[in-house]
Design an enzyme around this catalytic site. Structure first.
Site, short mmCIF file in Angstrom:
data_model
loop_
_atom_site.label_atom_id
_atom_site.label_comp_id
_atom_site.label_asym_id
_atom_site.label_seq_id
_atom_site.Cartn_x
_atom_site.Cartn_y
_atom_site.Cartn_z
N ASP A 214 0.84 -1.19 0.00
CA ASP A 214 0.00 0.00 0.00
C ASP A 214 0.89 1.25 0.00
OD1 ASP A 214 -2.45 1.33 0.21
OD2 ASP A 214 -2.36 1.39 2.39
N ASP B 125 2.98 4.76 -5.22
CA ASP B 125 2.40 6.06 -4.93
C ASP B 125 3.36 7.14 -5.41
OD1 ASP B 125 1.32 8.35 -3.99
OD2 ASP B 125 0.95 7.63 -1.96
N GLU C 176 -1.44 5.80 -8.45
CA GLU C 176 -2.30 6.82 -7.87
C GLU C 176 -2.15 8.15 -8.61
OE1 GLU C 176 -2.14 7.26 -3.59
OE2 GLU C 176 -2.57 9.40 -3.73
N GLY D 174 -9.10 5.41 1.71
CA GLY D 174 -9.78 6.14 2.79
C GLY D 174 -11.17 5.61 3.05
N GLY D 175 -11.32 4.28 3.04
CA GLY D 175 -12.64 3.66 3.21
C GLY D 175 -13.26 3.86 4.58
N THR E 35 -7.94 2.60 9.09
CA THR E 35 -8.19 3.25 10.39
C THR E 35 -9.36 2.61 11.15
OG1 THR E 35 -7.40 5.27 9.37
CG2 THR E 35 -8.53 5.51 11.47
#
Ligand code: 13P
Length: 364
Positions: free
Chosen positions: A161, A182, A212, A285-286, A309
């Site tokens: 990630d 990224d 991204e 950012g789910g 998170t």
């Protein structure tokens, strides 16, 4: 060892299996001093036949075939291919959850829940979490071992990630299924140049690549983005480089959403999908995105949703409750296996809820 020779050896091994190859024979076969792991070998054969040299080493651990093939210079992914998983998801109008892992407990909770719901799943590893777990090779070993011991049969991908260029190379070598580069903090030309190089490397290794465009807001492992919306034309340009799936900023933020958050920009997402066509899109950012927005995003081409998170908050909350209730002081409540159990259950509950919301339950 040449490919033909190698395949002959595999065949030879297979036909002689009944007579029982000894450990020494296996070492000879691999052409190296290497202990032969025989467990799960029957599992390998059909997969070898089906996939040719691109083995899907699901649930069998660092098996013998994996070893000889990788020693012979072939990439053996430990896990299923993320690309296949996401293409299926996009066509089937659901999304696969990427749940980030931090340790054994996280990994176990996510794998067991995906299995329980018969859902494909992606284990996400940030560079920070990879370092925390002592390195990517440890992560690959842990996931492989755990899949075998827990009898996990649903498709599982192991994905880097927000990787740096160097981090991506390390994960290619360690045997991840896929990587995310990224390059969003680079000027677009540099992002393009580095992405191009990785497209080539990843293709050589039978892996898939996420890129991204438009940095995603919030803070993750020291990388702070401002939460901008991606330019659909830039998305198209990056998509055309040969990447497999695309993360585009559409007003999404890592971590908790502030009270004044404006929500996802579906206009941007729609424009991106129109230009990028079949390419699976990724929503970072789910955590905390309302269910109706998730569903709309999936209807507009999102096939992978990253959640980190929310599992951390659920784990921390359940652990705090356990300690505040004084449970660690009762009997052997201090035993880490007891102390961490409510947190693990909370992760499972969060993952369960997300898998059901994303529509991937029953799609394994
Ligand atoms: P959250 O931490 O907001 O769930 O975001 C996870 C993520 O996007 C990982 O890349």
């Amino acid at each position: 060892m040449k490919k033909d020779e190698l395949l002959k050896n595999i065949e030879k091994y297979w036909t002689n299996r009944a007579e029982g190859y000894s450990q020494v024979n296996l070492e000879e076969l691999a052409g190296e001093k290497w202990p032969g792991w025989l467990s799960g070998i029957e599992e390998h054969m059909p997969k070898v036949e089906r996939k040719g040299i691109r083995i899907l080493d699901i649930g069998t651990g660092p098996g013998f075939f994996s070893i000889i093939l990788s020693r012979a210079g072939y990439q053996v992914t430990a896990i299923d291919y993320t690309e296949e998983m996401l293409k299926k998801a996009k066509a089937g109008h659901y999304a696969v959850g990427q749940f980030n892992i931090n340790n054994l407990e996280w990994t176990k909770a996510i794998l067991l829940t995906a299995q329980e719901l018969n859902s494909p799943v992606i284990l996400g590893v940030s560079e920070g979490a990879g370092k925390y777990m002592t390195g990517y090779k440890t992560v690959v070993g842990m996931v492989n071992g755990m899949m075998e011991e827990l009898n996990i049969t649903v498709p599982v991908a192991l994905h880097l990630d927000h990787g740096s260029y160097e981090g991506c190379l390390k994960c290619v070598e360690a045997g991840f299924s896929s990587i995310m580069f990224d390059g969003s903090h680079y000027p677009i030309e540099e992002n393009v140049a580095k992405t191009k190089e990785l497209v080539k490397i990843v293709a050589e290794h039978g892996m898939s690549l996420e890129a991204e465009v438009g940095s995603i807001g919030g803070e993750e492992d020291g990388v702070v983005g401002m939460g901008e919306c991606a330019d659909p034309k830039e998305c198209k340009m990056i998509a055309d480089l040969g990447i497999d799936f695309l993360a585009a900023g559409i007003g999404n933020i890592h971590g908790k959403y502030p009270a004044n958050w404006k929500g996802l920009s579906f206009e941007t997402l729609d424009a991106i999908q129109k230009l990028t066509g079949e390419m699976p899109l990724v929503l970072h950012g789910g955590t905390g995105i309302p269910a109706d927005m998730i569903k709309k995003a999936i209807s507009l081409g999102v096939a992978k949703i990253n959640v980190n998170t929310e599992c951390q908050l659920a784990f921390a909350d359940a652990t705090r409750k356990y300690i505040e209730a004084g449970k660690d002081l009762e009997g052997k409540g201090f035993d880490p296996r007891k102390l961490l159990a409510p947190g693990c259950e909370a992760i499972k509950e969060t993952v369960r809820e997300k898998i059901n919301l994303f529509g991937s339950a029953g799609k394994a």
